[in-house]
Write an enzyme that holds these catalytic residues in place. Structure first.
Site, short mmCIF file in Angstrom:
data_model
loop_
_atom_site.label_atom_id
_atom_site.label_comp_id
_atom_site.label_asym_id
_atom_site.label_seq_id
_atom_site.Cartn_x
_atom_site.Cartn_y
_atom_site.Cartn_z
N SER A 57 -9.52 7.45 -2.94
CA SER A 57 -8.16 7.10 -3.04
C SER A 57 -8.12 6.71 -4.35
O SER A 57 -6.94 5.87 -4.96
CB SER A 57 -7.35 6.20 -2.30
N GLU A 106 1.23 -0.95 0.17
CA GLU A 106 -0.35 -0.47 -0.06
C GLU A 106 0.35 1.20 0.34
O GLU A 106 1.52 1.51 1.16
CB GLU A 106 -1.21 0.42 0.88
N ILE A 144 -6.24 2.64 -3.75
CA ILE A 144 -7.02 1.87 -3.92
C ILE A 144 -7.13 2.02 -5.92
O ILE A 144 -6.31 2.55 -6.48
CB ILE A 144 -8.16 2.03 -3.00
#
Length: 805
Positions: free
Chosen positions: A574, A487, A555
């Site tokens: 996001s 991430e 994401i």
């Protein structure tokens, strides 16, 4: 024979006593078709919080389906398969409970042979329960992953329901959850990549429920993607005793194979054939792909290898619901495919699924489109002990058994955060037991040689290591295992706000509880380039220092998971695309940065108020070494020193009506790529463009079509700064579902939606009646637009549709 049980359920959003009974009167209930959720209407409709949206319905609901089983099938075995129900499903057949599944993640099944009435009406009743933090019935322990912030809440029959009818001696299904069977495991070995050959092995679990021993012969047909028979794998006869379950293995070297990779995601069907006395009694297809893998640590040769070639993995971290606004988590499969196409068009080849296993439709998508998957079991963000750890182990085993033939899965994720060395070793043992030859690695995010994150023993037990925002990176792990950044960005920005110079917003003005204040331009330029640079330039491609094997940006699509634009937006923003998959400028930035070829993108638009002077940002790929900016053919700037490797900025550019063009050059001054944006006139009309599945809209009660609505100028060009209300009316056999505006609470499932940056998207669901659907869009001051789609009839016989026979 496999039946589709998706159409024509009766549904009630309440806990109704006696609803399991065969004679219960469900005529007043709503008729729905699967995939179905009741959280489509109450998600994406209120402000996002740190734990997701808090007002979604979490309760007991009921589904009932009537069907007639053909009398000619009497004596056969009958199994139900549910691809996923969140969180628990109690299933009844003809008034009798046949089972309970509470894990809320993996596919599961029940043997309903003794409850079916052949040649007569049958009723399946499902008590679906997504009650908040529902504990396991035996023992009262909750599931760690049953939490809406990390596993967004979509209750109901959100995925396919199937019924399998089999002979008394049969191939089992890969449903270790509840049924306890393992199905067929297909894997390649002994590769000759240049020679396009490999040994293909199939291990088929066969069960005999006849009263006498059966001598069976198991063989396999290898069928290519075009439906042609590529090879047949012969097997020898074996005896299976009454009540016995045994694994039959066959193997053969196969020439002329096309190996699976992101560049060429070749799939085959391995059709397992079970014969008794020369007659075929069962056939079971396994869709799979063959690829050779290697996972290496180190700074020079470290990384992931497919078919003897190093593959750098780049892509996105995605919640496994991968939900859409308006339709929630009950997504028709063709829309899942649209995600796959968009992801591949952005030159990504990796999805790191988050927290719980991705469901079958998502993995079918990654198999088809060549997207490497990291497949977790089920967790939140910490190690656990006792029954909760046992639940995770059981979930991982179920996921491995069901998905171990999927070529896109290269990694099993044992935890979203570090786990102990003992737990990591236990997960490794699972991989060695249930997926010993599938060419996959098991690991965990956040383990490192630090004792605070598992220590060296945890790293040694893992086969790859994940990090988050580089927080858990260690030289010890890098030297021994491939490292994947799981991430690497968390920032948020809405699609609708271009920059500080564009009407009607002139910047992103936010409330006091908002964490991120980026415009679309900020998000697609500085944020995208700087976060990518950290891993691309500084940590991945450094000379002689290949630290990371891959990286996933958080994401893919704006989501109903937890966000940080509190009390200001109705989604986490996001995404590279918004919650209905309209591309954000960020998608083009990632397309450019992930493209090994020459690529370029001018961020924003070129329709500004008179007198505007602003910095123009251009993203160019690594194959570009200089960018020149032109306005109406005249060069206004040149830049050969990009920020963060990819970002070329040109300050104080004066707007003038016309065309702005960015041209990319090699180091030798040769033009290799260009991109332009053109000024549009004022919006004068609406434009509607319909989209359906490749085969058209099916009148099955669950399929959807979507329509893009645009505000266009007199030349038919989208006006990029238009933001106004559009009203819709639908005629014909369909239900208008509406669209989504992230800054307007309650915008979903309404008859109107606002354009954002000149465009939005609305959805229509087919009913069970076929015919022509006409959508009309109107807006103040603009010429109205209409568009039509025609749904095709979807028939059932006695409530059943044959999928495969």
């Amino acid at each position: 024979m496999v039946y589709d049980l998706n159409p024509d359920w009766r549904f009630v959003q309440a806990d109704v006593p006696g609803a399991n009974a065969t004679t219960f009167d469900d005529s007043s209930w709503t008729t729905v078709s699967v995939p179905h959720t009741y959280n489509d209407v109450d998600s994406f409709d209120n402000w996002i919080t740190s734990s997701g949206e808090s007002a979604v319905a979490m309760q007991i609901t009921w589904y009932r389906k009537h069907f007639t089983m053909p009398a000619g099938l009497a004596g056969m075995k009958v199994f139900l398969e549910f691809e996923r129900v969140r969180q628990a499903a109690t299933v009844y057949v003809n008034g009798v409970q046949v089972g309970l599944c509470e894990f809320g993640v993996s596919p599961f099944g029940f043997d309903i042979t003794d409850r079916i009435r052949f040649g007569a009406d049958n009723v399946i009743a499902v008590k679906a329960d997504n009650t908040k933090w529902r504990p396991e019935q035996a023992g009262g322990v909750g599931f760690q992953w049953d939490t809406r912030d990390f596993y967004p809440e979509y209750g109901g029959l959100t995925h396919n329901v199937r019924m399998h009818v089999l002979p008394r001696t049969y191939f089992t299904l890969p449903l270790s959850m509840n049924l306890g069977t393992t199905g067929t495991y297909v894997f390649p070995s002994a590769f000759n990549i240049p020679g396009a050959t490999a040994a293909i092995t199939a291990q088929a679990q066969v069960r005999n429920e006849d009263s006498a021993a059966r001598t069976v012969t198991v063989s396999a047909n290898l069928i290519d993607a075009g439906g042609a028979l590529h090879a047949t794998i012969a097997g020898s006869a074996v005896s299976v005793a009454p009540g016995e379950t045994r694994v039959v293995t066959l193997s053969q070297r196969i020439p002329g194979l096309r190996f699976w990779s992101p560049a060429s995601p070749s799939l085959y069907t391995v059709e397992m054939v079970l014969s008794i006395d020369g007659a075929v009694v069962d056939a079971y297809p396994v869709v799979t792909g063959f690829r050779k893998t290697a996972f290496q640590g180190g700074t020079t040769a470290g990384g992931v290898y497919l078919n003897d070639q190093y593959v750098y993995l780049t892509g996105y971290a995605v919640r496994t619901t991968n939900e859409w606004a308006v339709i929630g988590g009950a997504v028709p499969e063709w829309l899942t495919g649209l995600d796959g196409q968009l992801i591949r068009d952005s030159h990504a080849n990796l999805i790191r699924w988050m927290h719980v296993s991705a469901p079958p439709n998502q993995i079918r998508m990654t198999d088809k489109y060549g997207i490497v998957s990291v497949q977790p079991a089920g967790d939140k963000e910490s190690d656990v002990t006792g029954r909760q750890w046992d639940q995770r182990v059981e979930q991982m085993r179920a996921s491995m058994v069901y998905f171990r033939n999927s070529p896109s899965i290269l990694f099993w994720e044992a935890g979203n955060n570090w786990i102990t060395a003992a737990h990591m070793s236990q997960m490794l043992d699972l991989r060695r037991t249930w997926d010993p030859a599938g060419g996959r690695a098991i690991g965990c995010r956040a383990i490192s040689d630090s004792s605070a994150y598992g220590g060296t023993a945890a790293v040694d037990a893992a086969e790859y290591v994940g990090t988050m925002l580089n927080r858990h990176y260690s030289v010890y792990a890098r030297d021994r295992k491939p490292v994947i950044e799981c991430e690497y960005t968390r920032d948020e920005a809405p699609r609708r706000v271009w920059d500080n110079y564009s009407p009607p917003d002139f910047g992103y003005r936010t409330g006091p509880d908002v964490t991120y204040h980026w415009t679309s331009e900020d998000f697609a330029a500085t944020v995208a380039a700087s976060s990518r640079y950290e891993f691309w330039s500084q940590r991945i491609q450094g000379p002689g220092d290949r630290r990371y094997a891959g990286a996933a940006a958080l994401i893919w699509a704006d989501s109903n998971q937890h966000g940080r634009q509190y009390n200001w937006e109705c989604a986490r923003l996001s995404g590279r695309v918004d919650a209905v998959r309209i591309p954000k400028e960020s998608l083009h930035s990632y397309r450019v940065m992930q493209n090994p070829a020459a690529d370029i993108h001018v961020i924003g638009h070129w329709t500004y108020p008179s007198g505007t002077r602003k910095t123009i940002h251009v993203l160019a790929s690594a194959a570009v070494h200089e960018v020149r900016l032109l306005v109406n053919g005249t060069q206004v700037g040149s830049n050969s020193s990009p920020a963060y490797d990819f970002l070329y900025s040109f300050p104080d550019v004066a707007w003038q009506s016309g065309t702005i063009t960015a041209v990319g050059y090699t180091t030798g001054g040769t033009e290799v790529v260009r991109a332009s944006k053109t000024t549009t006139g004022a919006a004068v009309a609406l434009k509607l463009t319909p989209y359906t599945a490749p085969g058209g809209l099916r009148a099955d009660g669950s399929d959807v079509a979507f329509f893009d609505v645009e505000a266009v100028d007199s030349a038919g060009r989208r006006m990029p700064t238009h933001q106004a209300r559009v009203d819709f009316t639908l005629t014909g056999p369909g239900t208008f579902l509406g669209g989504f505006n992230s800054h307007i609470p309650g915008s979903v499932h309404k008859s109107a939606v606002e354009t954002e940056a000149g465009v939005n998207r609305v959805f229509v669901r087919a009913t069970r009646g076929a015919g022509t659907l006409t959508l009309r869009a109107t807006a103040s001051g603009l010429t109205a637009a209409t568009a039509t789609v025609t749904s095709t009839a979807f028939t059932t016989t006695g409530g059943l549709t044959v999928l495969r026979s």
